[in-house]
Scaffold this motif. Structure first.
Motif, PDB file in Angstrom:
ATOM      1  N   ARG A  64     -11.923   2.867  10.531  1.00 40.34           N
ATOM      2  CA  ARG A  64     -13.296   3.391  10.618  1.00 40.34           C
ATOM      3  C   ARG A  64     -13.290   4.892  10.885  1.00 40.34           C
ATOM      4  NH1 ARG A  64     -16.527  -1.257  12.395  1.00 40.34           N
ATOM      5  NH2 ARG A  64     -15.930  -2.718  10.768  1.00 40.34           N
ATOM      6  N   ALA A  65     -12.233   5.367  11.548  1.00 46.07           N
ATOM      7  CA  ALA A  65     -12.240   6.751  12.007  1.00 46.07           C
ATOM      8  C   ALA A  65     -11.969   7.740  10.877  1.00 46.07           C
ATOM      9  CB  ALA A  65     -11.210   6.938  13.120  1.00 46.07           C
ATOM     10  N   ILE A  66     -11.264   7.288   9.839  1.00 42.96           N
ATOM     11  CA  ILE A  66     -10.925   8.215   8.758  1.00 42.96           C
ATOM     12  C   ILE A  66     -11.860   7.968   7.581  1.00 42.96           C
ATOM     13  CG2 ILE A  66      -9.094   9.032   7.243  1.00 42.96           C
ATOM     14  CD1 ILE A  66      -7.102   7.906   9.268  1.00 42.96           C
ATOM     15  N   ASN A  67     -12.531   9.022   7.160  1.00 43.06           N
ATOM     16  CA  ASN A  67     -13.537   8.863   6.110  1.00 43.06           C
ATOM     17  C   ASN A  67     -12.920   8.698   4.731  1.00 43.06           C
ATOM     18  OD1 ASN A  67     -16.067   8.700   7.237  1.00 43.06           O
ATOM     19  ND2 ASN A  67     -16.137  10.899   7.636  1.00 43.06           N
ATOM     20  N   ASP A  68     -11.879   9.490   4.472  1.00 46.15           N
ATOM     21  CA  ASP A  68     -11.279   9.447   3.144  1.00 46.15           C
ATOM     22  C   ASP A  68     -10.558   8.122   2.939  1.00 46.15           C
ATOM     23  OD1 ASP A  68     -10.381  10.447   0.642  1.00 46.15           O
ATOM     24  OD2 ASP A  68      -8.397  10.649   1.575  1.00 46.15           O
ATOM     25  N   GLU A  69     -10.920   7.427   1.872  1.00 49.60           N
ATOM     26  CA  GLU A  69     -10.413   6.085   1.637  1.00 49.60           C
ATOM     27  C   GLU A  69      -8.878   6.051   1.538  1.00 49.60           C
ATOM     28  OE1 GLU A  69     -11.356   3.681  -2.050  1.00 49.60           O
ATOM     29  OE2 GLU A  69     -13.148   3.444  -0.830  1.00 49.60           O
ATOM     30  N   LYS A  70      -8.324   7.050   0.799  1.00 51.36           N
ATOM     31  CA  LYS A  70      -6.874   7.009   0.555  1.00 51.36           C
ATOM     32  C   LYS A  70      -6.074   7.319   1.799  1.00 51.36           C
ATOM     33  CE  LYS A  70      -6.490   7.784  -4.351  1.00 51.36           C
ATOM     34  NZ  LYS A  70      -6.504   8.843  -5.366  1.00 51.36           N
ATOM     35  N   SER A  71      -6.512   8.346   2.554  1.00 48.01           N
ATOM     36  CA  SER A  71      -5.723   8.654   3.755  1.00 48.01           C
ATOM     37  C   SER A  71      -5.912   7.568   4.806  1.00 48.01           C
ATOM     38  CB  SER A  71      -6.062  10.038   4.318  1.00 48.01           C
ATOM     39  OG  SER A  71      -7.383  10.371   4.069  1.00 48.01           O
ATOM     40  N   ALA A  72      -7.104   6.964   4.855  1.00 47.87           N
ATOM     41  CA  ALA A  72      -7.310   5.840   5.794  1.00 47.87           C
ATOM     42  C   ALA A  72      -6.356   4.715   5.440  1.00 47.87           C
ATOM     43  CB  ALA A  72      -8.750   5.356   5.720  1.00 47.87           C
ATOM     44  N   ALA A  73      -6.233   4.418   4.145  1.00 53.89           N
ATOM     45  CA  ALA A  73      -5.357   3.326   3.711  1.00 53.89           C
ATOM     46  C   ALA A  73      -3.931   3.573   4.181  1.00 53.89           C
ATOM     47  CB  ALA A  73      -5.402   3.208   2.190  1.00 53.89           C
TER      48      ALA A  73
ATOM     49  N   LEU B 242     -16.831  -4.971  -3.926  1.00 56.66           N
ATOM     50  CA  LEU B 242     -18.136  -4.582  -4.458  1.00 56.66           C
ATOM     51  C   LEU B 242     -18.555  -3.220  -3.926  1.00 56.66           C
ATOM     52  CD1 LEU B 242     -20.296  -7.820  -4.506  1.00 56.66           C
ATOM     53  CD2 LEU B 242     -19.202  -6.627  -6.389  1.00 56.66           C
ATOM     54  N   VAL B 243     -18.302  -2.990  -2.628  1.00 53.77           N
ATOM     55  CA  VAL B 243     -18.690  -1.693  -2.059  1.00 53.77           C
ATOM     56  C   VAL B 243     -17.866  -0.577  -2.690  1.00 53.77           C
ATOM     57  CG1 VAL B 243     -18.715  -0.333   0.051  1.00 53.77           C
ATOM     58  CG2 VAL B 243     -19.446  -2.705   0.121  1.00 53.77           C
TER      59      VAL B 243
ATOM     60  N   THR C 147       0.836  -1.209   0.000  1.00 53.35           N
ATOM     61  CA  THR C 147       0.000   0.000   0.000  1.00 53.35           C
ATOM     62  C   THR C 147       0.864   1.251   0.000  1.00 53.35           C
ATOM     63  OG1 THR C 147      -1.684  -1.157   1.269  1.00 53.35           O
ATOM     64  CG2 THR C 147      -1.805   1.236   1.254  1.00 53.35           C
ATOM     65  N   LEU C 148       1.888   1.255   0.855  1.00 58.27           N
ATOM     66  CA  LEU C 148       2.687   2.470   1.005  1.00 58.27           C
ATOM     67  C   LEU C 148       3.570   2.711  -0.211  1.00 58.27           C
ATOM     68  CD1 LEU C 148       3.731   2.314   4.755  1.00 58.27           C
ATOM     69  CD2 LEU C 148       2.121   3.878   3.674  1.00 58.27           C
ATOM     70  N   VAL C 149       4.131   1.646  -0.784  1.00 61.11           N
ATOM     71  CA  VAL C 149       5.099   1.835  -1.859  1.00 61.11           C
ATOM     72  C   VAL C 149       4.413   1.883  -3.218  1.00 61.11           C
ATOM     73  CG1 VAL C 149       7.130   0.870  -2.977  1.00 61.11           C
ATOM     74  CG2 VAL C 149       6.906   0.753  -0.503  1.00 61.11           C
ATOM     75  N   TRP C 150       3.520   0.937  -3.485  1.00 60.87           N
ATOM     76  CA  TRP C 150       2.907   0.863  -4.816  1.00 60.87           C
ATOM     77  C   TRP C 150       1.514   1.465  -4.878  1.00 60.87           C
ATOM     78  CZ3 TRP C 150       6.309  -2.945  -3.172  1.00 60.87           C
ATOM     79  CH2 TRP C 150       7.397  -3.177  -4.016  1.00 60.87           C
ATOM     80  N   ARG C 151       0.946   1.839  -3.721  1.00 58.45           N
ATOM     81  CA  ARG C 151      -0.398   2.418  -3.668  1.00 58.45           C
ATOM     82  C   ARG C 151      -1.433   1.509  -4.327  1.00 58.45           C
ATOM     83  NH1 ARG C 151       1.643   5.726  -0.518  1.00 58.45           N
ATOM     84  NH2 ARG C 151       2.220   7.852  -1.025  1.00 58.45           N
ATOM     85  N   MET C 152      -1.278   0.199  -4.109  1.00 59.15           N
ATOM     86  CA  MET C 152      -2.193  -0.736  -4.742  1.00 59.15           C
ATOM     87  C   MET C 152      -3.470  -0.844  -3.913  1.00 59.15           C
ATOM     88  SD  MET C 152      -1.336  -4.598  -5.820  1.00 59.15           S
ATOM     89  CE  MET C 152       0.100  -4.239  -6.814  1.00 59.15           C
ATOM     90  N   LYS C 153      -4.609  -0.645  -4.579  1.00 58.75           N
ATOM     91  CA  LYS C 153      -5.882  -0.629  -3.843  1.00 58.75           C
ATOM     92  C   LYS C 153      -6.158  -1.978  -3.191  1.00 58.75           C
ATOM     93  CE  LYS C 153      -8.344   2.045  -7.106  1.00 58.75           C
ATOM     94  NZ  LYS C 153      -9.434   1.887  -8.045  1.00 58.75           N
ATOM     95  N   LEU C 154      -5.832  -3.032  -3.923  1.00 59.46           N
ATOM     96  CA  LEU C 154      -6.198  -4.359  -3.443  1.00 59.46           C
ATOM     97  C   LEU C 154      -5.503  -4.705  -2.119  1.00 59.46           C
ATOM     98  CD1 LEU C 154      -8.169  -6.273  -4.686  1.00 59.46           C
ATOM     99  CD2 LEU C 154      -6.280  -7.596  -5.565  1.00 59.46           C
TER     100      LEU C 154
END
Lengths: 247, 154
Positions: free
Chosen positions: A147-156, A229-230, A81-88
């Protein structure tokens, strides 16, 4: 190799591949787990010292082993996640953290149930038990932070950093019984030596560990599919999947 | 690899390395607090405090258990095969308590070197075996010592 790696980044591709593997993972996992647990609980010989109470090992060791394994997998995903920013990779971390939490709780609970008749206490603050409790809190923290961070990318990213920080706990759990004096006994399974129990005990134990691994694989697929799916609900392929059932 | 990814990977590796060093130093500095109990040799060397509740752990020395016939009082020696500490305990012992077994006792170390315990926990090792095997092993070791004794008398 890089091509497979990049393909893995496509949620749609993973969704289809996971659907193909899932029945096998579930069937194999159930088979191995049932075989291991029934063999261990009903047919394996009793222990010379602890009698039948040692049999909880057939649940305790697989869940404790998996609890740590899942965390290591999460840490690898966090690096991706940190290096390649891969969503999966982030989908994986989010999907399996609750599974890890349950496994850690199961390990602590079965350990307490085992500790009472053998050691004479439910709980003691020795290095092994305490570091395992920290693992439980780490899993809880990962879930809460996500759960606490709404933005998907910053939460990741935040979750990935937390997972990576927590990974130093894993060698501490593993070697706690060797580095410090503990009430908990050292590991029965070692990588380099023969297990310190006879085959009619360690074979069912190994079966249940492998079975739990496969069940975990199945659970991870199910939960990752749901998460995909979500997240991809606005894409065309999800819409066609929901209406026609085809990927 | 893309240069920006390479940079991120280095940052991640640095983070992990720094963290590991920090945790290693902390746990090393706190090792005596993390240790659950004092060994008999540590107690013999005077490393254990006498004014605080501490834990002592080791093996119950063979032939050292003396049970009081009128009460639950037990006396035994805890050893790590290089030093041993006499322990007094009043209460119910765990099922696994036996000579040659590991225990961890909580209590106070008197200035006379006697350890007065208020809790005794059993410690077991990582070896599991069926009772027949353990019986056979015991028989074998007994036969061996007998054979050794016989050769010694001749």
């Amino acid at each position: 190799m890089w091509r497979i790696f990049h393909k893995l980044g496509s949620p749609k591709w993973f969704f289809g591949i996971a659907a193909r593997f899932m029945p096998w993972l579930l069937a194999g996992g159930l088979l191995l787990l049932m075989a291991g647990i029934i063999w261990g609980l009903a047919f394996a010989p009793e222990d010379y010292l602890q009698g039948n109470s040692y049999r909880i090992i057939f649940i305790h060791v697989p869940s404790a082993f998996m609890a740590q394994s899942v965390y290591i997998m999460m840490a690898c995903a966090a690096v991706v996640t940190l290096v390649w920013r891969m969503k999966l990779a982030d989908v994986f971390v989010k999907a399996v953290a609750p599974v890890g939490l349950v496994l850690t709780f199961l390990a602590l609970f079965t350990g307490a149930v085992w500790g009472k008749p053998t050691w004479g206490t439910w709980w003691i603050w020795d290095a092994r038990l305490t570091s395992m409790l920290i693992l439980l809190f780490l899993y809880g923290g990962v879930i809460a932070l996500d759960r606490a961070i709404n933005d998907e990318k910053s939460a990741a990213r935040a979750v990935a950093v937390l997972v990576l920080v927590g990974v130093v706990n894993i060698p501490i759990i593993k070697y706690s019984v060797e580095w410090w004096n503990t009430l908990h006994q050292p590991a029965t399974f070692k990588l380099t030596e023969k297990p310190s129990m006879p085959a009619e005990m360690w074979v069912p134990l190994l079966l249940s560990v492998l079975g739990l691994y496969l069940i975990f694989g199945w659970l991870a697929c199910v939960r990752m599919q749901a998460e995909i799916l979500v997240r991809e609900r606005r894409t065309r392929w999800v819409k066609t999947f929901v209406t026609t059932g085809k990927v | 690899m893309h240069p920006i990814r390479k940079k991120r990977l280095t940052i991640v590796l640095f983070l992990l390395a720094g963290l590991s060093v920090a945790v290693a130093l902390t746990t090393y500095a706190l090792r005596q607090n993390i240790n659950l109990f004092y060994d008999p040799s540590q107690i013999a060397a005077g490393e254990a405090p006498t004014d605080a509740r501490i834990r002592a752990g080791g093996m119950v020395e063979e032939g050292s258990v003396i049970r009081d016939p009128d009460s639950l009082k037990v006396e035994f020696k805890v050893t790590d095969y290089s030093a041993s500490v006499p322990v007094e305990y009043m209460g119910i012992l765990p099922d696994l308590f036996a000579e040659g077994q590991g225990i961890v006792a909580m209590g106070r170390l008197g200035t006379d070197g006697r350890f007065v315990a208020d809790q005794v926990l059993a410690k077991h090792d990582e070896n599991y075996m069926p009772p027949e095997v353990s019986g056979a092993l015991e028989k074998a070791s007994k036969a061996q010592t007998e054979a050794a004794a016989e050769t010694a008398t001749y």
